[in-house]
Write a protein that holds these residues in place. Structure first.
Motif, PDB file in Angstrom:
ATOM      1  N   LEU A   1       0.803  -1.236   0.000  1.00 23.16           N
ATOM      2  CA  LEU A   1       0.000   0.000   0.000  1.00 23.16           C
ATOM      3  C   LEU A   1       0.834   1.285   0.000  1.00 23.16           C
ATOM      4  N   CYS A   2       2.153   1.171   0.157  1.00 22.43           N
ATOM      5  CA  CYS A   2       2.968   2.385   0.267  1.00 22.43           C
ATOM      6  C   CYS A   2       3.284   2.933  -1.125  1.00 22.43           C
ATOM      7  N   ASP A   3       3.059   4.227  -1.303  1.00 24.36           N
ATOM      8  CA  ASP A   3       3.336   4.824  -2.615  1.00 24.36           C
ATOM      9  C   ASP A   3       4.549   5.756  -2.562  1.00 24.36           C
ATOM     10  N   CYS A   4       5.446   5.538  -1.611  1.00 26.42           N
ATOM     11  CA  CYS A   4       6.660   6.372  -1.554  1.00 26.42           C
ATOM     12  C   CYS A   4       7.555   6.045  -2.753  1.00 26.42           C
ATOM     13  N   ARG A   5       8.513   6.889  -3.000  1.00 28.91           N
ATOM     14  CA  ARG A   5       9.409   6.760  -4.153  1.00 28.91           C
ATOM     15  C   ARG A   5      10.116   5.402  -4.161  1.00 28.91           C
ATOM     16  N   VAL A   6      10.631   4.984  -2.996  1.00 30.48           N
ATOM     17  CA  VAL A   6      11.415   3.746  -2.906  1.00 30.48           C
ATOM     18  C   VAL A   6      10.524   2.520  -3.173  1.00 30.48           C
ATOM     19  N   CYS A   7       9.348   2.502  -2.570  1.00 32.78           N
ATOM     20  CA  CYS A   7       8.447   1.358  -2.754  1.00 32.78           C
ATOM     21  C   CYS A   7       7.889   1.309  -4.176  1.00 32.78           C
ATOM     22  N   THR A   8       7.574   2.473  -4.744  1.00 30.29           N
ATOM     23  CA  THR A   8       7.032   2.515  -6.110  1.00 30.29           C
ATOM     24  C   THR A   8       8.059   1.952  -7.100  1.00 30.29           C
TER      25      THR A   8
ATOM     26  N   ILE B   1      15.565  10.802   5.635  1.00 31.05           N
ATOM     27  CA  ILE B   1      14.696   9.658   5.902  1.00 31.05           C
ATOM     28  C   ILE B   1      13.236  10.076   5.691  1.00 31.05           C
ATOM     29  N   LYS B   2      12.334   9.125   5.826  1.00 32.50           N
ATOM     30  CA  LYS B   2      10.926   9.376   5.482  1.00 32.50           C
ATOM     31  C   LYS B   2      10.315  10.509   6.295  1.00 32.50           C
ATOM     32  N   HIS B   3       9.374  11.196   5.716  1.00 26.96           N
ATOM     33  CA  HIS B   3       8.639  12.296   6.360  1.00 26.96           C
ATOM     34  C   HIS B   3       9.567  13.437   6.779  1.00 26.96           C
TER      35      HIS B   3
ATOM     36  N   GLU C   1      16.154  -0.626   6.160  1.00 29.81           N
ATOM     37  CA  GLU C   1      14.764  -0.317   6.493  1.00 29.81           C
ATOM     38  C   GLU C   1      14.083   0.548   5.432  1.00 29.81           C
ATOM     39  N   GLU C   2      12.813   0.306   5.258  1.00 30.08           N
ATOM     40  CA  GLU C   2      12.018   1.056   4.286  1.00 30.08           C
ATOM     41  C   GLU C   2      11.993   2.544   4.645  1.00 30.08           C
ATOM     42  N   HIS C   3      11.900   2.840   5.951  1.00 32.51           N
ATOM     43  CA  HIS C   3      11.750   4.250   6.350  1.00 32.51           C
ATOM     44  C   HIS C   3      13.052   5.051   6.217  1.00 32.51           C
TER      45      HIS C   3
END
Ligand SMILES: [Zn+2]
Ligand SMILES: [Zn+2]
Length: 282
Positions: free
Chosen positions: A18-25, A211-213, A251-253
């Protein structure tokens, strides 16, 4: 020694559902080496698997693993044990509901890990007690040292107060590999067993920027007491006199892609970031 990094990710797989961040996309589009499963390594010399993250079933298939003789757990946190049902799936003979004769997998268990192991439960009671009763596993406890087919294994404890985490040291043919993927603070860099590794496999610690956010860890953040930062990890690897460093448990974050890690590694001699399916010869 010949190793495969079956999974180079951390607590969450990349892409995270469900994550649409740059890395996951990007990972969803390209797959490995951009996509990462949970932390696990296979030592081919003795057919030994370290840890069973949630996706371990497909990781073993993808890694072309055809024989599994030994299993070790670094510690019993969910991201390292939640795929343990492969022990049943691999060995089960549905005609008897016990393991096929001779298929039992040797779980090498540092003595201090035993009590906590039986605290892991399913509706049938203690999960690993059930595995043992059905002969899916044979538990072989050891104190700190074992030799298997010419490979010396040493378990070095890291006391985390709530549990003991193990760093595993493999020595063969005059080479030393130290495997320390998760929760290894305080890292025992003074202990002879972990010093002078030809290869240190370790988590890089958290990153201070990007990092994220757009989060930055405040000075009193809990992670500053439980984890090392990337810079601190580089320092301790130097103190432990490791020749080469391979970073895992990414880590994803941390918000970094395969290409970002390649660029980062190029700034430091002797470091690499792992990817799923990476073959390592030492
Ligand atoms: Zn993401
Ligand atoms: Zn972990």
């Amino acid at each position: 020694m010949q190793l495969t990094v079956l999974g180079s990710g951390g607590c969450a797989a990349i892409p995270k559902p469900l994550c649409d961040c740059r890395v996951c996309t990007e990972a969803r589009l390209k797959g490995a080496p951009y996509a990462r499963c949970g932390p696990a390594v296979f030592v081919h010399d003795i057919n030994l698997l370290i840890d069973t993250p949630a996706e371990i079933s497909s990781m073993l298939n993808r890694g072309g693993i055809t024989q599994l003789d030994y299993l070790l757990y670094t510690h019993l946190d969910p991201d390292h044990v939640e795929g343990s049902r492969i022990l049943e799936q691999i060995t089960l003979d549905y005609r008897t509901w016990q393991a096929h004769t001779g298929s039992s997998i040797n779980l090498l268990l540092p003595e201090k890990q035993e009590e906590r192991l039986y605290a892991l439960k399913s509706q049938y009671g203690a999960t690993f007690d059930y595995y043992q009763r059905q002969k899916f596993i044979t538990i072989r406890t050891f104190n700190s040292h074992l030799k298997i087919d010419g490979v010396e294994l040493t378990a070095v404890p890291v006391d985390r107060i709530r549990q003991t985490v193990y760093i595993y040291v493999f020595q063969s043919g005059g080479k030393k590999v130290v495997y320390a993927p998760c929760d290894v603070r305080p890292f025992p860099h003074d202990r002879q067993e972990v010093r002078g590794a030809d290869l240190l496999i370790i988590q890089p610690g958290f990153f201070e920027d990007e990092i994220k956010h757009a989060f930055t860890y405040p000075p009193d953040h809990i992670s500053r007491t439980t984890l090392y930062s990337f810079e601190q990890t580089l320092e301790l690897a130097q103190k432990a006199r490791a020749s080469q460093i391979l970073f895992v448990h990414l880590e994803e974050h941390w918000n970094r892609s395969y290409d970002d890690y390649l660029a980062l590694a190029s700034q430091y001699p002797g470091i690499r970031f792992a990817y799923d399916g990476m073959q390592v010869s030492v």
